[in-house]
Design a protein around this motif. Structure first.
Motif, PDB file in Angstrom:
ATOM      1  N   ASP A 195       0.847  -1.189   0.000  1.00  0.00           N
ATOM      2  CA  ASP A 195       0.000   0.000   0.000  1.00  0.00           C
ATOM      3  C   ASP A 195       0.888   1.246   0.000  1.00  0.00           C
ATOM      4  O   ASP A 195       1.714   1.425   0.901  1.00  0.00           O
ATOM      5  N   PHE A 196       0.721   2.107  -1.000  1.00  0.00           N
ATOM      6  CA  PHE A 196       1.589   3.269  -1.160  1.00  0.00           C
ATOM      7  C   PHE A 196       1.556   4.165   0.072  1.00  0.00           C
ATOM      8  O   PHE A 196       2.593   4.513   0.639  1.00  0.00           O
ATOM      9  N   ASN A 197       0.372   4.571   0.508  1.00  0.00           N
ATOM     10  CA  ASN A 197       0.272   5.521   1.617  1.00  0.00           C
ATOM     11  C   ASN A 197       0.686   4.911   2.950  1.00  0.00           C
ATOM     12  O   ASN A 197       1.336   5.568   3.756  1.00  0.00           O
ATOM     13  N   ALA A 198       0.339   3.646   3.163  1.00  0.00           N
ATOM     14  CA  ALA A 198       0.724   2.999   4.415  1.00  0.00           C
ATOM     15  C   ALA A 198       2.236   2.841   4.503  1.00  0.00           C
ATOM     16  O   ALA A 198       2.843   3.074   5.560  1.00  0.00           O
ATOM     17  N   GLU A 199       2.853   2.458   3.393  1.00  0.00           N
ATOM     18  CA  GLU A 199       4.299   2.286   3.378  1.00  0.00           C
ATOM     19  C   GLU A 199       5.001   3.637   3.502  1.00  0.00           C
ATOM     20  O   GLU A 199       6.012   3.770   4.213  1.00  0.00           O
ATOM     21  N   MET A 200       4.475   4.658   2.819  1.00  0.00           N
ATOM     22  CA  MET A 200       5.082   5.984   2.877  1.00  0.00           C
ATOM     23  C   MET A 200       5.035   6.545   4.299  1.00  0.00           C
ATOM     24  O   MET A 200       5.964   7.245   4.732  1.00  0.00           O
ATOM     25  N   ALA A 201       3.976   6.231   5.031  1.00  0.00           N
ATOM     26  CA  ALA A 201       3.809   6.749   6.390  1.00  0.00           C
ATOM     27  C   ALA A 201       4.881   6.235   7.348  1.00  0.00           C
ATOM     28  O   ALA A 201       5.073   6.809   8.428  1.00  0.00           O
ATOM     29  N   ARG A 202       5.585   5.204   6.965  1.00  0.00           N
ATOM     30  CA  ARG A 202       6.630   4.641   7.810  1.00  0.00           C
ATOM     31  C   ARG A 202       7.948   5.407   7.695  1.00  0.00           C
ATOM     32  O   ARG A 202       8.892   5.122   8.422  1.00  0.00           O
ATOM     33  N   HIS A 203       7.998   6.392   6.793  1.00  0.00           N
ATOM     34  CA  HIS A 203       9.265   7.062   6.520  1.00  0.00           C
ATOM     35  C   HIS A 203       9.201   8.538   6.905  1.00  0.00           C
ATOM     36  O   HIS A 203       8.133   9.152   6.929  1.00  0.00           O
ATOM     37  N   SER A 204      10.368   9.112   7.155  1.00  0.00           N
ATOM     38  CA  SER A 204      10.477  10.483   7.652  1.00  0.00           C
ATOM     39  C   SER A 204      10.013  11.490   6.616  1.00  0.00           C
ATOM     40  O   SER A 204      10.343  11.395   5.426  1.00  0.00           O
ATOM     41  N   THR A 205       9.249  12.477   7.086  1.00  0.00           N
ATOM     42  CA  THR A 205       8.844  13.604   6.243  1.00  0.00           C
ATOM     43  C   THR A 205       9.766  14.808   6.431  1.00  0.00           C
ATOM     44  O   THR A 205       9.643  15.802   5.713  1.00  0.00           O
ATOM     45  N   ALA A 206      10.685  14.712   7.393  1.00  0.00           N
ATOM     46  CA  ALA A 206      11.490  15.881   7.779  1.00  0.00           C
ATOM     47  C   ALA A 206      12.659  16.138   6.842  1.00  0.00           C
ATOM     48  O   ALA A 206      12.970  17.290   6.521  1.00  0.00           O
ATOM     49  N   ALA A 207      13.325  15.080   6.404  1.00  0.00           N
ATOM     50  CA  ALA A 207      14.529  15.258   5.586  1.00  0.00           C
ATOM     51  C   ALA A 207      14.799  13.986   4.818  1.00  0.00           C
ATOM     52  O   ALA A 207      14.385  12.888   5.218  1.00  0.00           O
ATOM     53  N   LEU A 208      15.522  14.116   3.706  1.00  0.00           N
ATOM     54  CA  LEU A 208      15.914  12.936   2.941  1.00  0.00           C
ATOM     55  C   LEU A 208      16.912  12.104   3.734  1.00  0.00           C
ATOM     56  O   LEU A 208      17.766  12.637   4.448  1.00  0.00           O
ATOM     57  N   SER A 209      16.803  10.807   3.581  1.00  0.00           N
ATOM     58  CA  SER A 209      17.724   9.895   4.268  1.00  0.00           C
ATOM     59  C   SER A 209      18.977   9.641   3.439  1.00  0.00           C
ATOM     60  O   SER A 209      19.813   8.821   3.819  1.00  0.00           O
ATOM     61  N   PHE A 210      19.102  10.351   2.326  1.00  0.00           N
ATOM     62  CA  PHE A 210      20.226  10.148   1.409  1.00  0.00           C
ATOM     63  C   PHE A 210      20.604  11.503   0.813  1.00  0.00           C
ATOM     64  O   PHE A 210      19.852  12.478   0.922  1.00  0.00           O
ATOM     65  N   GLU A 211      21.756  11.549   0.166  1.00  0.00           N
ATOM     66  CA  GLU A 211      22.206  12.794  -0.446  1.00  0.00           C
ATOM     67  C   GLU A 211      21.430  13.075  -1.725  1.00  0.00           C
ATOM     68  O   GLU A 211      21.260  12.192  -2.567  1.00  0.00           O
ATOM     69  N   ASP A 212      20.958  14.317  -1.873  1.00  0.00           N
ATOM     70  CA  ASP A 212      20.286  14.752  -3.105  1.00  0.00           C
ATOM     71  C   ASP A 212      21.364  15.215  -4.090  1.00  0.00           C
ATOM     72  O   ASP A 212      21.756  16.373  -4.109  1.00  0.00           O
ATOM     73  N   VAL A 213      21.851  14.290  -4.885  1.00  0.00           N
ATOM     74  CA  VAL A 213      22.970  14.564  -5.787  1.00  0.00           C
ATOM     75  C   VAL A 213      22.555  15.607  -6.821  1.00  0.00           C
ATOM     76  O   VAL A 213      21.518  15.481  -7.473  1.00  0.00           O
ATOM     77  N   ASP A 214      23.383  16.646  -6.982  1.00  0.00           N
ATOM     78  CA  ASP A 214      23.007  17.747  -7.871  1.00  0.00           C
ATOM     79  C   ASP A 214      23.935  17.872  -9.074  1.00  0.00           C
ATOM     80  O   ASP A 214      24.301  18.964  -9.498  1.00  0.00           O
ATOM     81  N   ASN A 215      24.306  16.721  -9.663  1.00  0.00           N
ATOM     82  CA  ASN A 215      25.189  16.751 -10.830  1.00  0.00           C
ATOM     83  C   ASN A 215      24.409  16.730 -12.141  1.00  0.00           C
ATOM     84  O   ASN A 215      24.915  16.310 -13.175  1.00  0.00           O
ATOM     85  N   ASP A 216      23.186  17.188 -12.097  1.00  0.00           N
ATOM     86  CA  ASP A 216      22.307  17.250 -13.272  1.00  0.00           C
ATOM     87  C   ASP A 216      22.228  15.912 -14.004  1.00  0.00           C
ATOM     88  O   ASP A 216      22.438  15.804 -15.204  1.00  0.00           O
TER      89      ASP A 216
END
Length: 631
Positions: A195-216
């Motif tokens: 379930d998309f929403n149920a699974e998404m609810a298990r994860h943080s809304t505050a910040a990414l858990s990984f680096e947002d790579v900006d190398n285009d």
């Protein structure tokens, strides 16, 4: 920035390079910046039913960012890396808007048209190598979940299916009834279903858990039709997506604006010029019903929805405008400033009817999937040239020229001379547009400009005019149909020697498929039998021919290729004469000629009807007309 003339565009480009115009380098960085500026302003709004008082769910920019963050974290936790693909096969809803940005942040997002057949969806999933698919949970009156299950069985690379249950958007008693009538889906695949929403609810809304790579990097893939088993898939980078947002924000939109978008988010027109413009400016995007314009009651309620949401810009296509003009403007639409139209040329008469009925101006523009969409628009603050697609946006260079199969320029066209439209802008990636390398061969004119396949001209003021399509695509209501799909199907009939498919003029859809057939020597089959055969052997309903005619011999070139300009002339003559006859007008099309500036023009016989009466009939079609005796 105010663009009124070509010199204004050139001045903006000279002021600084595009990279200096934008601060964000990824869509997530832009989302974070916008949510920081306008945390409590509405970002996306969706209502599952089209009534003016029906339940609607809005997410503020801070809420939207939180859900995108959680979804991106979910994808990454499930093994989606920077080079992995998350497809979505979804109608419009807030989860679709979430997945678009979350998929592009965690990996590469791949929107897929849910109206395609399972085999076509499966082909796209294999082509992109998708590891996950976001789609609908089984739901009444839709077979999306069933089709995706069949498609995933054909694409073993898909490991996870995330399901979105639209039930949450309903109010009682409908929300009580759905579980009782929910269709069953038999799965023949091995993918994990969550379930998309149920699974998404298990994860943080505050910040990414990984680096947002900006190398285009590459972050999205859009298929260019999917009307055959081997669709072309175009790749896009962050900078191209952000360029669309820059164009919309710099030309028109602020955080005070509301855009109503009844177009699907699997199409670049909604995903980029609309969604990215909202992302860049802080404007609100409203999505009425999962099916948009196809949704029940949307056309009947559109004016009331504009009043309800205080819409300032509506996004539309010519077929939708034609439908809206069959309904009275029965609400207060005074907040509406402009209607933005793309996907196909709009007949002049339709322009006039809409503007007379609403008092709102239409801005017609041009874009294409391979260019990460936006190319040009009639400037809101400048002159609108009805029938043109306006001035190129800043940092977009349009050339009219001819090229050989390798992309070498063979001729550069003069002002008002027709040639192939070729485009360079921040969304054009030379040599890297399509996922399959061989499809990029010869695609770039002079090694710099994308060959669009469209024929057109540029006038003395810098406005772009489209006069035809070098690639012969049939554009039915903005939907691209490859004529080869129709031709190949009919060539499978033992009595058929040749088939030539074109788009014939249509007052509602702009074009509809039409095919002319030459039989083998001594062939015996009726037009009715061939029409039935075509419908049985063409997988996509939109590609079913609306007209089929058996002719003694198809017009051909010296090397035996079917000469389609003659077929188009035949179709224009037939359609226009039928329309004139139905209206009781005595004039008839006596010839269809090629005009340097206007493309194919229908020439009418002399008669006693006035021009206004003829224009009222033929103005709904895109090809212009003239009197044969006109000087």
């Amino acid at each position: 920035m105010t663009i009124i003339t070509l010199s204004d565009k050139q001045a903006a480009e000279a002021e600084m390079p595009f990279d200096a115009r934008i601060d964000a380098r990824t869509v997530y960085q832009q989302l974070s910046a916008t949510a920081g500026k306008f945390p409590n302003r509405p970002a996306v709004t969706f209502q599952i039913k089209s009534g003016e008082n029906d339940k609607a769910e809005s997410l503020s920019w801070s809420e939207y960012k939180g859900k995108v963050t959680a979804a991106a974290n979910m994808f990454r936790a499930d093994g989606i890396g920077l080079d992995d693909v998350v497809a979505y096969v979804l109608p419009n809803c807030n989860e679709t808007a979430i997945t678009l940005l979350a998929g592009a942040t965690a990996g590469i997002v791949n929107p897929v048209n849910p109206l395609l057949d399972p085999e076509q969806i499966g082909a796209i999933l294999r082509e992109t190598g998708a590891k996950a698919v976001v789609t609908l949970a089984p739901f009444p009156k839709t077979d999306v979940a069933q089709k995706v299950a069949q498609a995933v069985a054909l694409a073993p690379n898909v490991k996870t299916i995330y399901q979105v249950d639209l039930k949450r958007y309903l109010s009682p008693p409908l929300s009580w009834i759905v579980p009782l009538i929910r269709p069953k889906v038999e799965a023949s695949h091995s993918a994990r279903v969550v379930d998309f929403n149920a699974e998404m609810a298990r994860h943080s809304t505050a910040a990414l858990s990984f680096e947002d790579v900006d190398n285009d990097r590459f972050c999205s893939m859009f298929h260019t039709g999917g009307t055959t088993g081997m669709p072309k898939v175009a790749r896009h980078r962050h900078v191209g997506m952000l360029y669309n947002g820059y164009c919309g924000h710099s030309y028109m939109f602020t955080e005070e604006d509301t855009l109503i978008c009844p177009l699907p988010l699997f199409h670049v027109l909604a995903a980029y010029p609309v969604m990215m413009s909202c992302l860049n400016s802080g404007a609100q995007m409203v999505m009425p019903t999962p099916q948009g314009y196809r949704g029940e009651g949307v056309f009947d309620n559109m004016w009331k929805l504009i009043e309800r949401h205080k819409v300032t810009f509506m996004v539309t296509v010519p077929t939708a405008v034609a439908q809206l003009m069959q309904r009275p403007v029965n609400a207060d639409v005074s907040t509406l400033r402009y209607a933005l139209s793309g996907s196909a040329p709009m007949p002049i008469e339709l322009f006039r009817k809409f503007e007379d009925a609403t008092g709102v101006k239409i801005l017609e523009g041009y874009g294409m999937t391979e260019a990460t969409c936006l190319v040009s628009i009639n400037p809101p603050a400048g002159e609108r040239k009805i029938g043109s697609v306006g001035l190129p946006f800043p940092y977009t260079d349009v050339k009219i020229q001819y090229s050989d199969d390798a992309g070498n320029v063979t001729k550069v066209c003069e002002v008002d001379e027709v040639g192939e439209i070729c485009v360079a802008n921040p969304g054009v990636m030379v040599g890297e547009t399509y996922t399959e390398e061989h499809k990029n061969t010869g695609l770039f004119s002079g090694g710099t400009h994308l060959r669009t396949g469209d024929l057109g001209r540029i006038d003395a003021d810098g406005y772009v005019w489209i006069t035809g399509r070098a690639k012969d695509l049939i554009i039915r209501g903005g939907h691209n149909i490859d004529p080869a799909v129709i031709e190949e199907a009919l060539m499978g009939h033992p009595q058929v020697a040749f088939a030539g498919a074109i788009g014939q003029p249509d007052a509602h859809a702009g074009e509809v498929p039409c095919v002319y057939v030459e039989l083998i020597e001594g062939g015996k089959v009726s037009e009715e039998e061939l029409t039935a055969y075509a419908e049985q052997n063409i997988g996509e309903r939109a590609a079913h021919p609306k007209f089929l005619s058996i002719v003694d011999e198809l017009p051909k070139t010296a090397v035996g290729k079917i000469f389609k300009p003659d077929l188009r002339k035949m179709a224009i003559t037939r359609i226009y004469n039928e329309a004139l006859d139905k209206a009781g007008i005595e004039e008839r099309v006596v010839d269809v000629v090629e005009s340097k500036k206007l493309g194919l023009v229908a020439m009418l016989s002399a008669g006693g009807s006035d021009d206004a009466a003829i224009q009222n009939v033929l103005g709904s079609f895109s090809a212009p007309w003239q009197r044969a005796d006109a000087s």
